[in-house]
Design an enzyme around this catalytic site. Structure first.
Site, PDB file in Angstrom:
ATOM      1  CG  ASN A  89      26.612  39.159  13.959  1.00 10.52           C
ATOM      2  OD1 ASN A  89      26.898  39.752  12.918  1.00 10.52           O
ATOM      3  ND2 ASN A  89      26.357  39.796  15.082  1.00 10.52           N
ATOM      4  CD  GLU A 137      23.759  41.581  17.844  1.00 15.58           C
ATOM      5  OE1 GLU A 137      24.543  42.548  17.780  1.00 15.58           O
ATOM      6  OE2 GLU A 137      24.129  40.419  17.802  1.00 15.58           O
ATOM      7  CB  THR A 191      28.434  44.731  21.507  1.00 14.40           C
ATOM      8  OG1 THR A 191      27.847  44.896  20.222  1.00 14.40           O
ATOM      9  CG2 THR A 191      27.524  45.296  22.564  1.00 14.40           C
ATOM     10  CD  GLU A 200      23.271  37.253  22.267  1.00 15.66           C
ATOM     11  OE1 GLU A 200      22.234  37.479  21.594  1.00 15.66           O
ATOM     12  OE2 GLU A 200      24.419  37.340  21.805  1.00 15.66           O
ATOM     13  CG  HIS A 239      30.804  39.502  22.272  1.00 11.49           C
ATOM     14  ND1 HIS A 239      32.161  39.636  22.223  1.00 11.49           N
ATOM     15  CD2 HIS A 239      30.306  40.621  21.707  1.00 11.49           C
ATOM     16  CE1 HIS A 239      32.476  40.793  21.681  1.00 11.49           C
ATOM     17  NE2 HIS A 239      31.358  41.414  21.352  1.00 11.49           N
TER      18      HIS A 239
END
Ligand code: PXP
Length: 268
Positions: free
Chosen positions: A13, A83, A114, A164, A209
């Protein structure tokens, strides 16, 4: 039961490269002056062994811009995972550039990143048509959800190709000094059971994450993983050693994955 060894893919990312650029060059991000340049970052990720690039086109455009998404989609140095929320303006970009993957995420303006997964179980009306339109274009659709059985079942019912699993609740309590291990073990168990559930419903299992160079070893206990999407930790490490090295170090850590085989039977 043991699963066979499988190779785990890394989606990097790169939003925070754009965060840095926007801090200095808001409004002129396409100027030749504007550093860091997204394509240079993307190419360095590729050299380091990344399997795909993930960007989040946020409604407030705080980091990645629409022009970045278009450039990455056109040049496609690596498969592109976009995303996005269900916002119609952002969805229009996805339907136009056709990334390889779309990951639908919840989005609240005030959040720093997020926080919490998508409520797939109660968003049926807005998600179902969008999932269908994206899939009709050949885009793989994933839903970013908490490892909650109801959410996973809802994702399968909506026709998602993948989930995910949100690893945030696990990462927040899995500290490098090894403390709070009971909490981490509890959260890891939710992820393991969630992976079993998603796999049994025929969906690809991704996770992301808060994954970092310390907790990755425990993340590898989750079975059936296909892709990990990792941003903050890699970009932070890149400040010290460069992005190519930071990516390749994460890939080396991930190469120990053997399908979570040591924990592959379901836990209660
Ligand atoms: N996956 C999703 C769906 C995300 O929203 C984020 C954060 O943008 C990530 C993965 C990467 O998280 P982190 O930056 O904490 O590695």
């Amino acid at each position: 039961m043991k699963s066979s060894s499988r190779s785990l893919k890394l989606g990097v990312n790169i939003d925070h490269a754009a965060t840095l650029r926007q801090a200095r060059y808001p409004g002129i991000h396409q100027s030749l002056l504007a550093e860091p340049r997204i394509m240079e970052i993307a190419n360095a990720c590729k050299k380091g062994g990344a399997d795909s690039l993930t960007v989040h086109l946020r409604e407030d455009r705080r980091h990645i811009q629409e022009s970045d998404v278009r450039l990455l989609a056109k040049e496609r140095p690596l498969p592109l995972n976009l995303e996005m929320s269900v916002d119609s303006a952002v969805a229009a970009v996805a339907l136009d550039v056709i990334p390889d993957d779309v990951c639908l995420v919840p989005e609240r303006r005030a959040e720093i990143t997020t926080e919490g997964g998508l409520d797939a179980a109660s968003l049926d009306n807005s998600l179902r048509p969008l999932v269908a339109r994206l899939r009709a274009l050949g885009i793989r659709v994933s839903l970013f959800i908490d490892p909650d059985p109801a959410q996973i079942t809802a994702a399968a019912d909506l026709g998602a190709d993948a989930v995910e699993l949100h690893t945030g609740a696990f990462s927040n309590v899995c500290l490098p000094d090894g403390s709070q291990n009971d909490c981490a073990a509890q959260q890891l168990l939710r992820l393991i059971n969630g992976a079993h559930h998603a796999h049994s419903l025929g969906m690809q299992v991704n996770a992301g994450h808060g994954i970092n160079y310390f907790n990755i070893i425990r993340v590898l206990e989750i079975p059936y993983l296909s892709d990990l999407n990792i941003g903050h930790s890699i970009i932070s490490r890149a400040l010290l050693c460069g992005i190519e090295t930071a990516v390749s170090e994460m890939k080396i850590a991930m190469s120990r994955y053997c399908g979570g085989s040591e924990r592959v039977s379901q836990h209660n």
